[in-house]
Design an enzyme around this catalytic site. Structure first.
Site, mmCIF file in Angstrom:
data_model
loop_
_atom_site.group_PDB
_atom_site.id
_atom_site.type_symbol
_atom_site.label_atom_id
_atom_site.label_comp_id
_atom_site.label_asym_id
_atom_site.label_seq_id
_atom_site.Cartn_x
_atom_site.Cartn_y
_atom_site.Cartn_z
ATOM 1 N N GLU A 60 18.758 4.962 -16.566
ATOM 2 C CA GLU A 60 18.618 5.616 -15.257
ATOM 3 C C GLU A 60 18.427 7.217 -15.959
ATOM 4 O OE1 GLU A 60 20.330 2.742 -14.889
ATOM 5 O OE2 GLU A 60 19.799 1.843 -13.975
ATOM 6 N N PHE A 88 29.815 -4.726 -2.355
ATOM 7 C CA PHE A 88 28.936 -4.314 -3.542
ATOM 8 C C PHE A 88 27.829 -2.886 -4.415
ATOM 9 C CE2 PHE A 88 26.230 -6.298 -7.068
ATOM 10 C CZ PHE A 88 27.377 -6.207 -9.040
ATOM 11 N N GLN A 89 28.276 -2.986 -5.276
ATOM 12 C CA GLN A 89 27.029 -1.792 -5.739
ATOM 13 C C GLN A 89 27.444 -0.400 -4.685
ATOM 14 O OE1 GLN A 89 23.923 -3.493 -8.000
ATOM 15 N NE2 GLN A 89 25.131 -3.407 -9.304
ATOM 16 N N LYS A 128 18.551 -1.213 1.943
ATOM 17 C CA LYS A 128 18.239 -2.259 1.915
ATOM 18 C C LYS A 128 17.342 -2.914 2.841
ATOM 19 C CE LYS A 128 18.594 -7.147 -0.126
ATOM 20 N NZ LYS A 128 19.387 -8.146 -0.794
ATOM 21 N N MET A 145 25.569 22.775 -34.094
ATOM 22 C CA MET A 145 25.737 24.065 -32.987
ATOM 23 C C MET A 145 27.194 24.122 -32.102
ATOM 24 S SD MET A 145 24.736 25.946 -31.873
ATOM 25 C CE MET A 145 22.691 27.015 -31.314
HETATM 26 C C1 LIG Z 1 25.724 15.280 -23.117
HETATM 27 C C2 LIG Z 1 25.979 16.830 -24.058
HETATM 28 N N1 LIG Z 1 27.359 17.126 -24.578
HETATM 29 C C3 LIG Z 1 27.212 18.094 -25.088
HETATM 30 C C4 LIG Z 1 27.614 18.921 -25.645
HETATM 31 C C5 LIG Z 1 28.036 19.983 -25.962
HETATM 32 N N2 LIG Z 1 26.816 20.354 -27.182
HETATM 33 C C6 LIG Z 1 26.340 21.723 -27.510
HETATM 34 S S1 LIG Z 1 25.242 21.466 -29.128
HETATM 35 C C7 LIG Z 1 26.662 20.303 -29.087
HETATM 36 C C8 LIG Z 1 25.453 19.849 -30.608
HETATM 37 C C9 LIG Z 1 24.068 19.103 -30.189
HETATM 38 O O1 LIG Z 1 24.542 18.832 -32.000
HETATM 39 P P1 LIG Z 1 22.553 17.845 -32.539
HETATM 40 O O2 LIG Z 1 21.905 17.089 -31.231
HETATM 41 O O3 LIG Z 1 23.010 17.064 -33.757
HETATM 42 O O4 LIG Z 1 21.746 18.944 -32.718
HETATM 43 P P2 LIG Z 1 22.249 19.882 -33.848
HETATM 44 O O5 LIG Z 1 22.845 21.299 -33.097
HETATM 45 O O6 LIG Z 1 22.825 19.823 -34.875
HETATM 46 O O7 LIG Z 1 20.603 21.112 -34.479
HETATM 47 C C10 LIG Z 1 27.011 19.878 -28.223
HETATM 48 C C11 LIG Z 1 27.783 18.579 -28.864
HETATM 49 C C12 LIG Z 1 25.765 19.524 -25.026
HETATM 50 N N3 LIG Z 1 25.248 20.235 -24.870
HETATM 51 N N4 LIG Z 1 25.246 18.032 -24.347
#
Ligand SMILES: Cc1ncc(C[n+]2csc(CCOP(=O)(O)OP(=O)(O)O)c2C)c(N)n1
Length: 587
Positions: A50, A112-113, A162, A477
């Site tokens: 979803e 439920f749900q 529902k 990052m």
């Molecule tokens: C749902 C979610 N969880 C954690 C983060 C924290 N976060 C920001 S950038 C990143 C790394 C992203 O890695 P990737 O998609 O491999 O991209 P890259 O930076 O290697 O280009 C994380 C874990 C986030 N932005 N969103």
């Protein structure tokens, strides 16, 4: 004629001009799905999760300018949408999300749900409703669409028990909406607009700072007119990219944490900052007490609560970007006697000097694929005309830096919440809206793995998006921050155990391509863009490339870091490097 609640639901959506609904069924919404079964006019796109349905609806909305729609069941179906709702809320994206709810008599009984999605979503929706009786259903849907798409757009949730879908009544769809206390202001105050036009005509070092609000209100033409008339450079937020053509000589590209040297210097030194549909996010302002120390600020925004929320403003204008910029343009034209200001003013010369001092660039490598090179090649092949989505991380910032967006609504991105897992479903939503268009999702190996189950949705609905995975074997990052600010303590940023993306694509019946060396990049892109199918491209890029310039968190935006520290002692330990090399050679 008497209709059931389920029939009223479907009929109301058609009256709103809805063509496509994204979602996933469950017990309490089966009556609606039974009506959809017999319906020929409404497309239903069945997703695998979803969260993805909401991202698809968001992207559909951003790409088309219409309200996006999703439908899910109660409980876990509804709670799975929360990230999407927050994302839409932060990025002012107009969607209506319908959630099923247990029968009215069981609400509050831990049925439920059952989940109190109205309570859960209150702080992350523009508005939400629980429909208590079938007699309220049509009016509620009318209001929901109106609220989502007007003023500052945003997500609206409608929770439908529902029994409401089963009950019957005479159907009448309202023509008009009246919501007490909700009267968005579209036209700006004339006196303030005059003040702003005079300040713009007088300023020696003006900068237009443009956000997603300009795209939401389709105000690009007016912005273009104003920038050209007064010869004012334009910088865009991550959400605003595409509002002004990236190749225009007055375009400064993106500002902020990963903005270019010239852009951030121009903003820092300007004497007038004209913010349009932008909200002074901390990723833009950096250290707020040192932001634009020499400037007066004009802030144009349809949402009065955004003005002076983060920063002092000298001339506030509450109104929709389109009519306000139109009036500003008329006023400014009168002030300059209809004569365009042209040529390189001292201010534009100064900006050009900053640009040549430190252009936005990267060091190519004959052996290792630089991630920026991949983005550059995607740009060269599409000329800024494709719809590009991205996820969150280094790849997102490189796309924002190196891809020059030509038009509004061609860059779909999770700006406010920074949601990994957004990019791929967003690409599918956009492709559904524009079947003939080239849609490219630039993603990271971390982000892509957050919603890759939608490969099935893409195949079933024949959505031939091109996915470019900048595969660096890291949460890049996060690794960058650990290298620069945590003494190279690479805690939980290494991504092991990823799939073989070529085989993964093939397992779904899609095309999988891989590039491990720079000379293969163009071949892979050409083959992908010529294909009529969904293509996963695995670009095995330099795992240690960092995204620069960078304003360290909490720093002022004129204090950028441009390259790795001289003794790069904090690079990942050899063991990790070997592991990465190994995974590249195994692949
Ligand atoms: C749902 C979610 N969880 C954690 C983060 C924290 N976060 C920001 S950038 C990143 C790394 C992203 O890695 P990737 O998609 O491999 O991209 P890259 O930076 O290697 O280009 C994380 C874990 C986030 N932005 N969103």
């Amino acid at each position: 004629m008497k209709l059931t609640g389920a029939e009223i639901f479907v009929e109301s959506l058609k009256r709103e001009g809805v063509k496509t609904v994204f979602g996933l069924p469950g017990g309490v919404v089966l009556k609606i799905f039974d009506v959809l079964y017999q319906d020929k006019d409404l497309d239903f796109v069945l997703v695998r999760h979803e969260q993805a349905a909401v991202h698809m609806a968001e992207a559909y909305a951003r790409a088309t300018g219409k309200v996006g729609v999703a439908l899910v069941t109660s409980g876990p179906g509804a709670t799975n949408t929360v990230t999407g709702l927050v994302n839409a809320h932060m990025d002012s994206c107009p969607i209506v999300l319908f959630t099923g709810q247990v029968v009215s008599s069981l609400i509050g009984n831990d049925a439920f749900q059952e989940a109190d999605i109205v309570g859960i979503s209150r702080s992350v929706t523009k508005h939400n409703y629980l429909v208590k009786d079938v007699s309220e259903l049509a009016t509620t849907i009318k209001e929901a669409f109106y609220l989502a798409g007007t003023g500052r757009p945003g997500p609206v949730l409608v929770d439908i028990p529902k029994d409401v879908t089963m009950a019957s009544m005479e159907f009448a769809y309202p023509d008009k909406v009246y919501i007490r206390g909700y009267n968005p202001t579209y036209e700006g105050n004339k006196w303030q607009i005059k003040q702003a036009a005079e300040a713009m005509a007088r300023a020696e070092r003006p900068v237009l700072y443009v956000g997603g609000g300009v795209i939401n209100s389709d105000a690009s033409e007016e912005l273009y007119g104003l920038a050209e008339l007064l010869n004012i450079p334009v910088t865009m937020t991550l959400m605003g990219l595409g509002a002004f053509p990236g190749t225009h000589p007055l375009s400064l590209g993106m500002l902020g944490m990963h903005g270019s040297h010239a852009t951030n210097m121009a903003v820092h030194h300007c004497d007038l900052l004209i913010a349009v549909g932008a909200r002074f996010d901390d990723r833009v302002t950096g250290k707020i007490s040192e932001f634009v120390p020499k400037a007066k600020i004009i802030h144009i925004d349809v949402d009065p609560t955004s003005i002076r929320k983060n920063i002092h403003v000298d001339i506030p204008i509450v109104g929709d970007a389109k009519p306000v910029l139109r009036d500003l343009l008329a006023q400014a034209t009168a002030i300059v006697g209809g004569k365009k200001r042209e040529g390189k003013t001292p201010w534009l010369q100064q900006i050009a000097a900053w640009q040549s001092e430190r252009p936005l660039a990267y060091k190519p490598d004959p052996k290792v694929i630089k991630p920026q090179f991949v983005i550059d090649m995607i740009y060269r092949r599409t000329h800024g005309e494709a719809i590009i989505t991205s996820d969150v991380g280094q790849h997102q910032m490189w796309t924002a830096q190196f891809y020059k967006f030509a038009k509004p609504r061609t860059w779909l991105n999770s700006g406010g919440l920074g949601t990994m897992g957004y990019g791929f479903p967003a690409a599918l939503g956009a492709q559904r809206a524009f079947p003939g268009q080239l849609v490219v999702c630039v993603t990271g190996d971390g982000s892509f793995q957050m919603n890759l189950q939608e490969l099935a949705t893409a195949m079933v609905y024949d959505l031939p998006v091109k996915v470019a995975i900048l595969n660096n074997g890291y949460h890049g990052m996060v690794r960058q921050w650990q290298q620069l600010f945590y003494q190279g303590h690479y805690s939980a940023s290494r991504l092991e155990g990823g799939p073989d993306y070529v085989k993964l694509a093939e397992a779904y019946g899609a095309v999988g391509l891989r590039a491990t060396e720079p000379h293969e990049v163009e071949e892979v892109l050409d083959e992908a863009f010529a294909s009529k199918k969904l293509v996963l491209m695995d670009f095995q890029v330099d795992p240690y490339e960092n995204c620069y310039p960078m304003v360290p968190a909490g720093g002022a935006i004129n204090q950028m870091v441009y390259e790795d520290p001289p003794t790069d002692a904090t690079r990942p330990a050899p063991a990790a490097q070997d592991a990465q090399k190994e995974s590249i050679s195994l692949a």
